[in-house]
Design a protein around this motif. Sequence first.
Motif, PDB file in Angstrom:
ATOM      1  N   ASP A  34       0.829  -1.207   0.000  1.00  0.00           N
ATOM      2  CA  ASP A  34       0.000   0.000   0.000  1.00  0.00           C
ATOM      3  C   ASP A  34       0.862   1.254   0.000  1.00  0.00           C
ATOM      4  O   ASP A  34       0.564   2.227  -0.706  1.00  0.00           O
ATOM      5  CB  ASP A  34      -0.917   0.012   1.223  1.00  0.00           C
ATOM      6  CG  ASP A  34      -1.873  -1.150   1.255  1.00  0.00           C
ATOM      7  OD1 ASP A  34      -2.485  -1.457   0.215  1.00  0.00           O
ATOM      8  OD2 ASP A  34      -2.000  -1.775   2.335  1.00  0.00           O
ATOM      9  N   ALA A  37       2.383   1.837  -3.429  1.00  0.00           N
ATOM     10  CA  ALA A  37       1.380   2.371  -4.357  1.00  0.00           C
ATOM     11  C   ALA A  37       1.127   3.844  -4.075  1.00  0.00           C
ATOM     12  O   ALA A  37       1.002   4.661  -5.006  1.00  0.00           O
ATOM     13  CB  ALA A  37       0.089   1.568  -4.238  1.00  0.00           C
ATOM     14  N   HIS A  38       1.055   4.228  -2.818  1.00  0.00           N
ATOM     15  CA  HIS A  38       0.887   5.636  -2.436  1.00  0.00           C
ATOM     16  C   HIS A  38       2.021   6.497  -2.983  1.00  0.00           C
ATOM     17  O   HIS A  38       1.792   7.573  -3.549  1.00  0.00           O
ATOM     18  CB  HIS A  38       0.831   5.743  -0.909  1.00  0.00           C
ATOM     19  CG  HIS A  38       1.147   7.095  -0.374  1.00  0.00           C
ATOM     20  ND1 HIS A  38       0.245   8.129  -0.365  1.00  0.00           N
ATOM     21  CD2 HIS A  38       2.300   7.584   0.185  1.00  0.00           C
ATOM     22  CE1 HIS A  38       0.811   9.208   0.166  1.00  0.00           C
ATOM     23  NE2 HIS A  38       2.050   8.901   0.513  1.00  0.00           N
ATOM     24  N   ILE A  41       1.625   6.921  -6.926  1.00  0.00           N
ATOM     25  CA  ILE A  41       0.566   7.805  -7.438  1.00  0.00           C
ATOM     26  C   ILE A  41       0.801   9.248  -7.004  1.00  0.00           C
ATOM     27  O   ILE A  41       0.377  10.178  -7.698  1.00  0.00           O
ATOM     28  CB  ILE A  41      -0.838   7.330  -7.015  1.00  0.00           C
ATOM     29  CG1 ILE A  41      -1.064   7.506  -5.515  1.00  0.00           C
ATOM     30  CG2 ILE A  41      -1.080   5.896  -7.444  1.00  0.00           C
ATOM     31  CD1 ILE A  41      -2.532   7.362  -5.116  1.00  0.00           C
ATOM     32  N   THR A  61      -8.837   8.943  -4.805  1.00  0.00           N
ATOM     33  CA  THR A  61      -7.435   8.600  -4.535  1.00  0.00           C
ATOM     34  C   THR A  61      -7.319   7.153  -4.061  1.00  0.00           C
ATOM     35  O   THR A  61      -6.423   6.420  -4.498  1.00  0.00           O
ATOM     36  CB  THR A  61      -6.851   9.558  -3.481  1.00  0.00           C
ATOM     37  OG1 THR A  61      -6.869  10.886  -3.997  1.00  0.00           O
ATOM     38  CG2 THR A  61      -5.415   9.179  -3.126  1.00  0.00           C
ATOM     39  N   ARG A  62      -8.211   6.750  -3.192  1.00  0.00           N
ATOM     40  CA  ARG A  62      -8.164   5.374  -2.669  1.00  0.00           C
ATOM     41  C   ARG A  62      -8.383   4.355  -3.788  1.00  0.00           C
ATOM     42  O   ARG A  62      -7.702   3.323  -3.832  1.00  0.00           O
ATOM     43  CB  ARG A  62      -9.212   5.202  -1.578  1.00  0.00           C
ATOM     44  CG  ARG A  62      -9.172   3.839  -0.898  1.00  0.00           C
ATOM     45  CD  ARG A  62     -10.010   3.836   0.370  1.00  0.00           C
ATOM     46  NE  ARG A  62     -11.372   4.268   0.125  1.00  0.00           N
ATOM     47  CZ  ARG A  62     -11.869   5.451   0.507  1.00  0.00           C
ATOM     48  NH1 ARG A  62     -11.101   6.321   1.148  1.00  0.00           N
ATOM     49  NH2 ARG A  62     -13.133   5.760   0.261  1.00  0.00           N
ATOM     50  N   GLN A  65      -5.217   4.273  -5.882  1.00  0.00           N
ATOM     51  CA  GLN A  65      -4.144   3.608  -5.137  1.00  0.00           C
ATOM     52  C   GLN A  65      -4.375   2.106  -5.060  1.00  0.00           C
ATOM     53  O   GLN A  65      -3.425   1.321  -5.226  1.00  0.00           O
ATOM     54  CB  GLN A  65      -4.039   4.200  -3.733  1.00  0.00           C
ATOM     55  CG  GLN A  65      -2.931   3.563  -2.889  1.00  0.00           C
ATOM     56  CD  GLN A  65      -2.703   4.303  -1.593  1.00  0.00           C
ATOM     57  OE1 GLN A  65      -2.567   5.525  -1.587  1.00  0.00           O
ATOM     58  NE2 GLN A  65      -2.668   3.581  -0.484  1.00  0.00           N
ATOM     59  N   TYR A  68      -3.331   0.565  -8.300  1.00  0.00           N
ATOM     60  CA  TYR A  68      -1.873   0.451  -8.425  1.00  0.00           C
ATOM     61  C   TYR A  68      -1.335  -0.654  -7.524  1.00  0.00           C
ATOM     62  O   TYR A  68      -0.373  -1.344  -7.883  1.00  0.00           O
ATOM     63  CB  TYR A  68      -1.205   1.788  -8.075  1.00  0.00           C
ATOM     64  CG  TYR A  68      -1.024   2.691  -9.267  1.00  0.00           C
ATOM     65  CD1 TYR A  68       0.229   2.886  -9.839  1.00  0.00           C
ATOM     66  CD2 TYR A  68      -2.104   3.356  -9.833  1.00  0.00           C
ATOM     67  CE1 TYR A  68       0.395   3.721 -10.934  1.00  0.00           C
ATOM     68  CE2 TYR A  68      -1.959   4.184 -10.924  1.00  0.00           C
ATOM     69  CZ  TYR A  68      -0.701   4.365 -11.476  1.00  0.00           C
ATOM     70  OH  TYR A  68      -0.546   5.177 -12.562  1.00  0.00           O
TER      71      TYR A  68
END
Length: 212
Positions: A34, A37-38, A41, A61-62, A65, A68
Motif C-alpha cells: 500500500d 502504491a501511495h 501515485i 485517490t483510494r 491507489q 496500483y
Amino acid sequence: MSNHALAERHRLAELLTAAGPDAPTLCAGWTTRDLAAHLVIRERRADAAPGIRIGALAGWTRRVQDGYAERPYEDLVRLFRAGPPVYSLFALPGADEAANTVEYFVHAEDVARAGDDWTARPVPPGRSEALWRRLPLLARFEAGRHSPVRLTLARPDGRSLTVGPAGAPTVHLTGEPAELVLFAYGRGARTTLTVDGPPDAVEALRHVLPLP
C-alpha cells in the motif's frame, strides 16, 4: 550540494525491497505494498494526488491507489526508485528536495520501525539539520494544530521551538531532529524522545498524539 530527498528515496526503496510486499508499516492499515502504491501515485498521478490531503477527493485517490497496489510489487518499487517523470511537479528544479526530504524520511522510518525490534538509526549530520530546518512549519501545522497543550520541541544541544495553544500547560519533548519530526507526524510511540511536563498535560497530549 547534498540531495537529501534523493538519498532518502533510495533508502526507502531498499527498505521496501528488503521487507517485501506484505510487511507492516506505521501507516495505519497499510502494508508495504500500500505504501509503495501511495508513493507512486503521489508523483505520477496528478489527478489522484490531491485526495491524499483533501477529504472530499479521498475516495478517488483510494480507488486509484488500490488499482496500483494490484500491480507487481517489484514494478511499484522500481517506479518509485526511478524518480518523478518529466510531467510531474516533483520534476521541477528543487521541488523534490523541498517536498520530499521529510516525506521520504518519515516513510522510510514507517518501514524500518514497524517491527517490535526497531532501533533508531544514526542520521547524517547534514540531513539532521535539514530535518530541523523543516520542523517549525510542519510542527505548527501537524502536531501543534492538534495538541491540547503547549509543546516545546528541544534538541539535546538546547535549541528548541514552541508550538501549540498559548496559555496551555507545556509539555517538553527532547530528542534528535529525526525523532521530533516523527513525533510531529504522529509516530511518537516509536521514538526515543524524552517527555516531561505536568502529568495531566502529558496524559491529555497522549490522548491526541502518540508518545513513547
